[in-house]
Design a protein around this motif. Structure first.
Motif, mmCIF file in Angstrom:
data_model
loop_
_atom_site.group_PDB
_atom_site.id
_atom_site.type_symbol
_atom_site.label_atom_id
_atom_site.label_comp_id
_atom_site.label_asym_id
_atom_site.label_seq_id
_atom_site.Cartn_x
_atom_site.Cartn_y
_atom_site.Cartn_z
ATOM 1 N N GLU A 187 -15.914 7.882 3.904
ATOM 2 C CA GLU A 187 -15.257 7.513 2.406
ATOM 3 C C GLU A 187 -14.326 6.701 2.281
ATOM 4 O O GLU A 187 -14.596 5.738 1.669
ATOM 5 N N THR A 188 -13.157 7.114 2.930
ATOM 6 C CA THR A 188 -12.049 6.489 2.547
ATOM 7 C C THR A 188 -11.829 5.184 3.223
ATOM 8 O O THR A 188 -11.121 4.344 2.623
ATOM 9 N N VAL A 189 -12.809 4.756 4.213
ATOM 10 C CA VAL A 189 -12.723 3.366 4.989
ATOM 11 C C VAL A 189 -13.329 2.251 3.841
ATOM 12 O O VAL A 189 -13.086 1.283 4.010
ATOM 13 N N GLU A 190 -13.989 2.891 2.772
ATOM 14 C CA GLU A 190 -14.287 1.916 1.820
ATOM 15 C C GLU A 190 -13.108 1.387 0.967
ATOM 16 O O GLU A 190 -13.312 0.262 0.215
ATOM 17 N N LYS A 191 -11.963 1.852 1.106
ATOM 18 C CA LYS A 191 -10.645 1.417 0.480
ATOM 19 C C LYS A 191 -10.162 0.216 1.114
ATOM 20 O O LYS A 191 -9.273 -0.640 0.687
ATOM 21 N N PHE A 192 -10.522 -0.266 2.309
ATOM 22 C CA PHE A 192 -10.082 -1.311 3.150
ATOM 23 C C PHE A 192 -10.499 -2.652 2.132
ATOM 24 O O PHE A 192 -11.370 -2.653 1.564
ATOM 25 N N GLY A 213 -15.381 -3.213 15.473
ATOM 26 C CA GLY A 213 -15.635 -2.785 14.083
ATOM 27 C C GLY A 213 -14.998 -2.057 13.259
ATOM 28 O O GLY A 213 -13.971 -1.774 13.573
ATOM 29 N N VAL A 214 -15.592 -1.470 12.133
ATOM 30 C CA VAL A 214 -14.505 -0.466 11.343
ATOM 31 C C VAL A 214 -14.223 0.809 11.976
ATOM 32 O O VAL A 214 -14.979 1.371 12.763
ATOM 33 N N SER A 215 -13.106 1.169 11.886
ATOM 34 C CA SER A 215 -12.263 2.117 12.768
ATOM 35 C C SER A 215 -11.581 3.025 11.759
ATOM 36 O O SER A 215 -11.545 2.659 10.319
ATOM 37 N N TYR A 216 -10.952 3.953 12.143
ATOM 38 C CA TYR A 216 -10.403 4.987 11.382
ATOM 39 C C TYR A 216 -8.888 4.942 11.546
ATOM 40 O O TYR A 216 -8.250 5.068 12.730
ATOM 41 N N ILE A 217 -7.827 5.302 10.493
ATOM 42 C CA ILE A 217 -6.612 5.409 10.716
ATOM 43 C C ILE A 217 -6.073 6.210 9.403
ATOM 44 O O ILE A 217 -6.603 5.893 8.313
ATOM 45 N N GLY A 218 -4.998 6.815 9.610
ATOM 46 C CA GLY A 218 -4.316 7.581 8.530
ATOM 47 C C GLY A 218 -2.953 7.964 8.884
ATOM 48 O O GLY A 218 -2.820 8.413 10.065
ATOM 49 N N GLU A 230 0.658 -1.237 0.006
ATOM 50 C CA GLU A 230 -0.161 0.015 0.018
ATOM 51 C C GLU A 230 0.610 1.495 -0.139
ATOM 52 O O GLU A 230 1.891 1.232 0.937
ATOM 53 N N SER A 231 0.587 2.107 -0.870
ATOM 54 C CA SER A 231 1.278 3.536 -0.759
ATOM 55 C C SER A 231 0.760 4.689 -0.281
ATOM 56 O O SER A 231 1.235 5.699 -0.407
ATOM 57 N N GLN A 232 -0.335 4.128 0.410
ATOM 58 C CA GLN A 232 -1.229 5.503 1.193
ATOM 59 C C GLN A 232 -1.737 4.704 2.478
ATOM 60 O O GLN A 232 -2.127 3.370 2.392
ATOM 61 N N ILE A 233 -1.741 5.369 3.450
ATOM 62 C CA ILE A 233 -2.624 4.787 4.798
ATOM 63 C C ILE A 233 -3.476 5.998 5.064
ATOM 64 O O ILE A 233 -3.369 6.850 5.618
ATOM 65 N N ASP A 234 -4.892 5.795 4.125
ATOM 66 C CA ASP A 234 -5.666 6.964 4.370
ATOM 67 C C ASP A 234 -7.127 6.354 4.429
ATOM 68 O O ASP A 234 -7.654 6.016 3.525
ATOM 69 N N TYR A 235 -7.398 6.192 5.657
ATOM 70 C CA TYR A 235 -8.402 5.554 6.008
ATOM 71 C C TYR A 235 -9.277 6.379 6.977
ATOM 72 O O TYR A 235 -9.623 6.042 8.412
#
Length: 943
Positions: free
Chosen positions: A255-260, A340-345, A246-251
């Motif tokens: 919206e961006t968590v859909e990329k997981f 559950g779904v969480s957030y990280i960037g 992965e070239s980005q850590i953008d969750y």
């Protein structure tokens, strides 16, 4: 957005005369300043006006047209300032009695000096870029300033990255749960800048943080192109769900968590990103990690941080890495989502030149003109006084609000609430206020302001019983309305409801999810309706205070900023892009003006989760939001609260113990290590929380009442009871500070730089502060710590308040910090005033008052009193009694009483104690005193 009324040409300003010399720019003198038309600047017109002799308003227009829309921040100031204008070598020099303001006629840049010509600071550059949003035009704009390299900078509101001194730092200014952004900065050089703009703003570096693909990335196997991301579907095993580069850590948002990876099970998972990063330039890279869950990050094997936040409410961690171009740096990010779904960037800013990084800079997404206020003072308190001259005075909060507040998420029935208050009274634990949090309404009727009659069968009777137990009650009121409520429909039919959330069928978190939205607080009619609904359904029942939750506004948690703006637009004033940050200000305005319109004899009290410059004039206190129950969260509240107060807003509070609870505490059993830590965390936080402007407990389960945290006799219980009682005994001191916020524009919670500006050692200290002029507080924020390092600023010395032991100033010491006590010191040359032991603020008059003088140098203290609940103090109905200690004469003079109010004590008793190097004294033993009777006339007590 510009209407015909707003498109007022600069040349049509109130001009007295205009002149032009050769190629120099035109300028006009106005009643309060000048308008300059630069010849080669980015602005076509610059208007400089004196508000007072030491406050200057600067406006810059990209197109020569002025925005006449009244400021949301500023209040009218009636002050005719005498000033002179001179032309000198292509510059205009405006001189008042206090300031010399120089304007470069070519560029329009402004420089500031004192009346003697000593330079203070100066503009460096400004920029404009046209922007159109929703058909309305404006500018993205920036202003940079050169300022002294060795100054300390404070303010900007309340942020959670544990930063104190903002010199050379960056901060994004937007509103979010736990983040309150105030566009004001104050310097140890005794000046301040108030940036009058309401849009998303960046302080420092104007660039947004960028994804890590700005670096060359290498996986754990050395392959170039990205870090190795390993998704473990069981955090307790090595089973890999998927591994990928992965070239980005953008969750970071919904919206961006859909990329997981699709179908990845987050509930018991662990993800790691590891490999190497390589920069193509050398310098300091500034990293920002946006996290929820358990998060650790290492660079070259060195742990940068280990933090936790609940899954639904992320926070940020900042760290810097000094990198060399072409060198590889090992990096590893380990993340355990907390259910559950969480957030990280993870993002970063590339280096800028050190001299540029140290500049003061504001960059705002949208506005019509650059508009800011420069203010100079004799000291930092004077700067804050100037800030409140521009933005409005803070009221004296009702005396009962300075007592103890008990809350929890949540009292589910009126019996639970009344039972808790009754328990406090039976245990003789001091308390003045209890709180009814959200969801007292029927489940499907959020915004109705109705009560669920099964759980709250007699709300008015419940309030009466609270009052009969000598307490006040605050109720949670959100600007949120389910679409099927009558209140929603009343707003909607007037066009006063943000409809995008309804159109998009956005559901909230109440199972199974309900659709609703927020009202437009920027509309005067909407504010009046909001108050009418609250008045009719709640105020008439007898509630004493308003808890304005989610006032960012938080229409949808964890939405991207772009979608947040879409959910709250258009406002009555224009696109949400332009008015993004000021919602809480407008919301509080409606409640404050509404209540005072129907009852001008009762002080308004508003607790709000967000805030903005000027909100202090609306009877508002801001709290730090839904913070976590972690030691690092406790520590970050110290600098957050100090900087909030140094943003000019005097009243701040926090959820003592933290709001969002780690599961290990929810399930802790008697005798377990988790329960031991839970009790100690709450004890240390309670010690700290007793010495901020508002003393307030709140949070999720486990229940937060003292007796639910630990049993009577336990060190936790005894310590919390001790600090509660100490707060109440100190009420004459604390309420005097409250009065000073109005009479002196005072700041109760004070960064050390305010009182010890000449001691540069204090500039970066964010874990100690002054509580008023006398007490220095040093909270303990590490588990099982029984001592901590404390810096004693350069001064006449310091006394340990518990033992009376004297310490010289200008040194670091290792202070004792037993479980039940927090290090606290009184400044040599200070006064503390104690009243009798009480269980609520109105139990008995403050008589006798014990005056403890900490000898070492001369000192004065104004003892303030008023009626406690009404606005008669605005009419001058209050008293001051000046207490003055002469070190040379070893004499305390109790001065003539100044002023009067209904019900004041005509006769009273003072008991005086002097603590000195040779005569230690403890706040726990106030028995060795000299007593004097006082009738309002000056008297002396000699030692």
């Amino acid at each position: 957005m510009k209407t015909i009324k707003q498109l007022v040409l600069g040349l049509m300003a109130v001009a007295v005369f205009a002149c032009q010399q050769g190629g120099a720019s035109k300028y006009q003198k106005t009643e309060d300043g000048v308008v300059v038309s630069p010849t080669d600047g980015t602005a076509k017109s610059v208007r400089v006006s004196f508000v007072t002799p030491d406050i200057v308003k600067v406006e810059a227009s990209a197109d020569g047209q002025w925005d006449s829309t009244p400021s949301l921040i500023a209040v009218p100031v009636e002050d005719q300032v005498s000033f002179e204008v001179k032309e000198e070598n292509g510059h205009l020099v405006l001189s008042s009695a206090e300031l010399s303001v120089t304007i470069d006629q070519a560029t329009g840049h402004v420089a500031y000096a004192d009346a003697a010509g000593n330079a203070i600071m100066a503009e460096d550059s400004r920029s404009f870029e046209a922007i159109t949003v929703e058909g309305e035009t404006g500018y993205t704009m920036s202003q940079r300033f050169d300022s002294p390299e060795d100054e300390g900078l404070y303010g900007l509101g309340q942020h959670q990255a544990d930063e104190m001194n903002y010199k050379g730092k960056n901060e994004e200014l937007f509103q979010y749960n736990t983040k309150v952004s105030i566009p004001f900065i104050m310097s140890t050089e005794n000046y301040g800048i108030l940036w009058d703009n309401y849009s998303l703003t960046r302080f420092g570096d104007e660039r947004p943080y960028s994804n890590i693909d700005q670096f060359k990335l290498y996986g754990a196997d050395g392959k170039e192109g990205g870090l190795t991301a390993t998704y473990y579907d069981d955090k307790n095993s090595d089973h890999v769900f998927v591994q990928q580069q992965e070239s980005q850590i953008d969750y970071e948002n919904l919206e961006t968590v859909e990329k997981f990876p699709k179908d990845f099970p987050f509930s018991n998972a662990k993800i790691t990103w590891e490999g190497q990063i390589e920069a193509d330039e050398s310098g300091v890279f500034r990293f920002l990690c946006y996290y929820a869950g358990y998060t650790k990050l290492w660079v070259n094997g060195e742990l940068q941080f280990y933090k936790w936040r609940t899954a639904w409410n992320p926070s940020v961690a900042k760290f810097n890495v000094d990198m060399k171009a072409g060198e590889k740096y090992d990096i590893k990010l380990e993340w355990i989502p907390d259910g559950g779904v969480s957030y990280i960037g993870l993002k970063a800013l590339s280096p800028v030149a050190p001299e540029e990084q140290k500049q003061i800079a504001f960059n705002s997404e949208m506005g019509q003109n650059i508009r800011y206020y420069f203010m100079a003072g004799d000291d930092m308190d004077d700067v804050i006084s100037k800030y409140r001259t521009v933005t409005g005075k803070a009221q004296v909060m009702p005396k009962w609000s300075m007592g103890f507040w008990q809350s929890r998420e949540r009292y589910k029935t009126q019996d639970e609430l009344l039972g808790a208050l009754k328990e406090f009274r039976e245990r003789h634990i001091p308390i003045d206020n209890i709180v009814l949090d959200w969801s007292y309404w029927p489940k499907t009727k959020w915004g109705s302001h109705d009560f669920d009659l099964e759980r709250f069968p007699d709300a008015a009777g419940m309030i009466d019983q609270v009052h009969e137990m000598n307490a006040k009650i605050m109720v949670s009121v959100w600007p949120k309305f389910y679409k099927d409520t009558e209140h929603f429909k009343e707003f909607q039919e007037n066009g006063w409801m943000y409809m995008r959330a309804v159109e998009d069928s956005v559901k909230d978190w109440i199972y199974p999810g309900y659709i609703g939205s927020f009202y437009d607080a920027y509309d005067q009619g909407a504010r009046e309706l909001f108050w009418k609904q609250i008045h009719d359904k709640l105020y008439t029942k007898g509630f004493d205070a308003w808890w304005m939750d989610a006032s960012e506004p938080d229409i949808l948690s964890n939405a991207s900023i772009d979608y947040r703006k879409a959910l709250m637009t258009p406002t009555a004033l224009g696109p949400s892009t332009e008015y993004f940050n000021a919602y809480a200000l407008a919301n509080a305005k409606g409640i404050y003006e509404g209540q005072r319109s129907v009852d001008n004899d009762t002080r308004v009290f508003i607790l709000t989760r967000s805030g903005f410059a000027g909100i202090q004039r609306f009877g508002a206190v801001t709290w730090s939001g839904d913070i976590g129950t972690r030691w690092e969260d406790m520590k970050s509240q110290i600098s957050a609260g100090i900087n909030f107060a140094m943003s000019g807003l005097p009243y701040w509070t926090q959820d003592i113990g933290g709001f969002c609870v780690e599961k290990r505490y929810e399930n802790a059993t008697e005798g377990s290590e988790d329960l031991k830590e839970w009790r100690e965390l709450n004890t240390r936080w309670y010690q700290f929380g007793a010495f901020v402007p508002l003393f307030r407990v709140h949070g999720q389960f486990p229940f937060r009442e003292v007796y639910n945290i630990a049993p009577e006799g336990h060190p936790a219980y005894e310590s919390m009871l001790y600090y509660n009682k100490l707060r109440y005994k100190l009420m004459p001191y604390i309420y005097s500070l409250t009065g000073w916020t109005y009479t002196k524009d005072y700041t109760m919670m004070r960064g050390l730089a305010m009182d010890f500006t000449s001691d540069k050692n204090v500039y970066d200290i964010g874990d100690q502060y002054m509580f008023g002029p006398s007490l220095m507080v040093a909270p303990v924020y590490e588990y099982q710590a029984r001592e901590r390092e404390v810096y004693l600023p350069q001064s006449a010395g310091w006394y340990d308040v518990y033992t009376g032991k004297f310490f010289d100033g200008g040194q670091k010491i290792v202070a004792e910090a037993d479980y039940e006590r927090m290090p606290m010191f009184a400044k040599a040359g200070s006064i503390l005033t104690f009243g009798p032991e009480i269980e609520y603020t109105t139990e008995k008059p403050a008589d006798p008052i014990t005056v403890v003088v900490y000898a070492g140098e001369d000192v004065t203290f104004d003892l303030y009193e008023d009626e406690g609940t009404n606005y008669n103090y605005e009419k001058g109905q209050y008293t001051n009694i000046n207490l003055s200690w002469s070190e040379a004469d070893q004499t305390l003079t109790i001065g003539d009483r100044e002023g009067s109010f209904s019900g004041m004590l005509e006769q009273r008793t003072f008991r005086v104690i002097v603590v000195s190097k040779d005569q230690p004294g403890s706040i726990d033993d106030l028995s060795d005193y000299k007593e004097v009777k006082y009738d309002g006339s000056s008297t002396e007590v000699k030692f």
